[in-house]
Design an enzyme around this catalytic site. Structure first.
Site, PDB file in Angstrom:
ATOM      1  N   LYS A   1       9.977   1.713  17.069  1.00 36.63           N
ATOM      2  CA  LYS A   1       9.706   0.897  15.878  1.00 36.63           C
ATOM      3  C   LYS A   1      10.904   0.034  15.524  1.00 36.63           C
ATOM      4  CE  LYS A   1       7.151   4.411  13.879  1.00 36.63           C
ATOM      5  NZ  LYS A   1       8.011   5.498  13.520  1.00 36.63           N
TER       6      LYS A   1
ATOM      7  N   ARG B   1      14.444  25.355   8.288  1.00 34.15           N
ATOM      8  CA  ARG B   1      14.356  24.740   6.948  1.00 34.15           C
ATOM      9  C   ARG B   1      14.414  25.786   5.835  1.00 34.15           C
ATOM     10  NH1 ARG B   1      11.056  19.331   6.720  1.00 34.15           N
ATOM     11  NH2 ARG B   1      11.851  18.382   8.594  1.00 34.15           N
TER      12      ARG B   1
ATOM     13  N   GLY C   1      12.982   9.958   7.735  1.00 36.69           N
ATOM     14  CA  GLY C   1      12.824   8.750   6.926  1.00 36.69           C
ATOM     15  C   GLY C   1      13.982   8.571   5.954  1.00 36.69           C
TER      16      GLY C   1
ATOM     17  N   GLY D   1      13.574  12.913  14.285  1.00 39.52           N
ATOM     18  CA  GLY D   1      13.030  14.087  14.963  1.00 39.52           C
ATOM     19  C   GLY D   1      13.225  14.065  16.467  1.00 39.52           C
TER      20      GLY D   1
HETATM   21  P1  AMP Z   1      10.815   5.739  16.666  1.00 40.24           P
HETATM   22  O1  AMP Z   1       9.888   6.473  15.734  1.00 40.24           O
HETATM   23  O2  AMP Z   1      10.869   4.281  16.382  1.00 40.24           O
HETATM   24  O3  AMP Z   1      12.189   6.367  16.702  1.00 40.24           O
HETATM   25  O4  AMP Z   1      10.183   5.869  18.109  1.00 40.24           O
HETATM   26  C1  AMP Z   1      10.111   7.066  18.848  1.00 40.24           C
HETATM   27  C2  AMP Z   1       9.206   6.865  20.004  1.00 40.24           C
HETATM   28  O5  AMP Z   1       9.681   5.792  20.797  1.00 40.24           O
HETATM   29  C3  AMP Z   1       9.085   8.047  20.943  1.00 40.24           C
HETATM   30  O6  AMP Z   1       7.814   8.603  20.826  1.00 40.24           O
HETATM   31  C4  AMP Z   1       9.294   7.433  22.342  1.00 40.24           C
HETATM   32  O7  AMP Z   1       8.354   7.861  23.304  1.00 40.24           O
HETATM   33  C5  AMP Z   1       9.116   5.951  22.085  1.00 40.24           C
HETATM   34  N1  AMP Z   1       9.818   5.125  23.075  1.00 40.24           N
HETATM   35  C6  AMP Z   1      11.075   5.222  23.495  1.00 40.24           C
HETATM   36  N2  AMP Z   1      11.331   4.353  24.471  1.00 40.24           N
HETATM   37  C7  AMP Z   1      10.193   3.660  24.700  1.00 40.24           C
HETATM   38  C8  AMP Z   1       9.817   2.648  25.613  1.00 40.24           C
HETATM   39  N3  AMP Z   1      10.694   2.139  26.479  1.00 40.24           N
HETATM   40  N4  AMP Z   1       8.552   2.190  25.561  1.00 40.24           N
HETATM   41  C9  AMP Z   1       7.666   2.702  24.681  1.00 40.24           C
HETATM   42  N5  AMP Z   1       7.954   3.672  23.800  1.00 40.24           N
HETATM   43  C10 AMP Z   1       9.213   4.162  23.806  1.00 40.24           C
END
Ligand code: AMP
Length: 393
Positions: free
Chosen positions: A197, A36, A373, A350
């Site tokens: 999410k 960065r 974000g 990330g």
């Molecule tokens: P996000 O911030 O929405 O991009 O979510 C990232 C997180 O999603 C990471 O920490 C992953 O461990 C989690 N993740 C990915 N696949 C799964 C899954 N099948 N079940 C639960 N968590 C997940």
């Protein structure tokens, strides 16, 4: 097109440059990764070479409006000074009059760094008096902190509305890549979305339906879609409030001829842990006491074929719980295929970036976005509040 530092005369002007030096540090307060800092060198060098007085402002970590010596920007100053081979002054307290005196003493080409701006609670609150204080230190505002472009803080948003404002080269490059990919993509255009999410990602899908040819869905968010079409997902992560919207999106995609590809098989685990018992399940046919943790081998193969023919790729979010070795195969394989592809590739978030970096193939990707974000917001078709305030050319 937003005005950049190239479009104004900076000679002799006090330029307040909002950078993002939120770098990872170890317990000894040593910088672990200076990407960065390095990323801002072209803008700083340009300003110095063109006779500006450069006042750098950044946050580091989350000090919650309190002075916290562990989150001081001093180590960043030392690294930047070394990289530029130039001394940099340091203002401990932006509210103190000693800071005005330091600014008054600056010669053209000098650099001054302000201490962590989040030591003041007024920063996150976008306090107008605090923003005015920052604005009074400068003649021009340069926005160079893409990763904070979605946040309305005093040093990112408040001050931009008080001074003539332009963007730096890093923000310019980010905006150009997103503009090319979202408004003028080469086809086939493939979006890969994962993560947990789903509420963040559904607006991305809705926005991309008019632009892409394929959307490959993995990660936790896939299970809401699979349940929405009547599949059994066992104990997999689910957002029950989004079932109707997920179904609606699948129908809309069909109408528009966009192929949304859901996983066809999954690595299931008996509990959410590294040493859980695992078993493969075809989508929609989970055992009731298992949860989906990664995409399965047939899905990886199916996604590979589509990625191979892509000319544009956008990827956001891991395809499984990649933090655990046992469940990172899907994410890592996809990272490898994206890196191998000749397509223009844009990766945000990330987790996906960490996967690409851990495989040592980051250089093969066209663009790794510095903003999680902020990049999601652009993919959702929204504008970034801090960029909105910058004058157009
Ligand atoms: P996000 O911030 O929405 O991009 O979510 C990232 C997180 O999603 C990471 O920490 C992953 O461990 C989690 N993740 C990915 N696949 C799964 C899954 N099948 N079940 C639960 N968590 C997940």
């Amino acid at each position: 097109m937003k005005k950049t530092i190239r479009d104004i005369d900076v000679n002799g002007k006090r330029c307040l440059v909002r950078v993002d030096y939120n770098v990872p540090m170890n317990a000894e307060l040593k910088i672990v990764d200076d990407t960065r800092i390095v990323a801002t060198l072209p803008t700083i060098n340009y300003l110095v070479d063109h006779g500006a007085k450069v006042i750098l402002c950044s946050h580091l970590g989350r000090p919650n409006g309190q002075v916290n010596t562990k989150l001081s920007l001093r180590p960043v100053l030392a690294r930047l000074s070394k990289l530029l081979n130039k001394p940099i002054s340091f203002a401990e307290d932006v509210l103190d009059k000693s800071t005005d005196e330091m600014v008054d003493r600056m010669q053209n080409g000098d650099i001054l760094m302000l201490e962590n701006i989040r030591f003041y609670k007024q920063e996150d609150e976008n306090d107008p008096k605090f923003a005015k204080r920052l604005a009074d230190l400068a003649d021009i505002y340069v926005f160079e902190a893409f990763a904070t472009a979605h946040r309305k803080h005093a040093s990112t948003y408040g001050v931009a509305s008080l001074l003539p404002s332009v963007i730096g080269f890093l923000v310019e490059q980010e905006l150009q890549v997103f503009d090319k990919v979202l408004n003028n993509p080469e086809h086939p255009f493939v979006a890969i979305l994962g993560g947990a999410k789903i509420s963040d990602k559904l607006p991305v899908i809705e926005n991309l339906l008019d632009k892409v040819d394929y959307i490959l869905i993995g990660g936790g968010m896939a299970y809401t879609f699979i349940k929405a079409i009547g599949g059994n997902i066992g104990m997999s992560i689910i957002d029950n409030t989004k079932l109707d919207l997920a179904k609606e999106i699948l129908d809309k995609a069909k109408e528009k001829g966009v192929k949304i590809m859901l996983p066809i098989d999954n690595v299931g685990a008996k509990e959410f842990s590294e040493d859980a018992e695992t078993k493969l399940f075809n989508s929609g046919f989970f055992a009731d006491d298992y949860q989906g943790m990664d995409i399965g081998p047939k899905t990886i193969k199916m996604f590979k074929k589509i990625i191979k023919k892509a000319r544009t790729i956008v990827w956001n979010g891991p395809l499984g719980v990649y933090e655990y070795d046992k469940f990172k195969k899907g994410t890592n394989k996809i990272a490898k295929y994206v890196a191998k592809s000749k397509a223009i590739s844009l990766i945000g978030g990330g987790d996906s970036i960490a996967a690409i970096q851990s495989l040592g193939v980051a250089k093969k990707v066209t663009h790794l976005s510095t903003g999680g974000g902020a990049s999601l917001m652009l993919l959702q078709g929204k504008t970034l509040p801090c960029v909105e305030l910058i004058e157009d050319i």
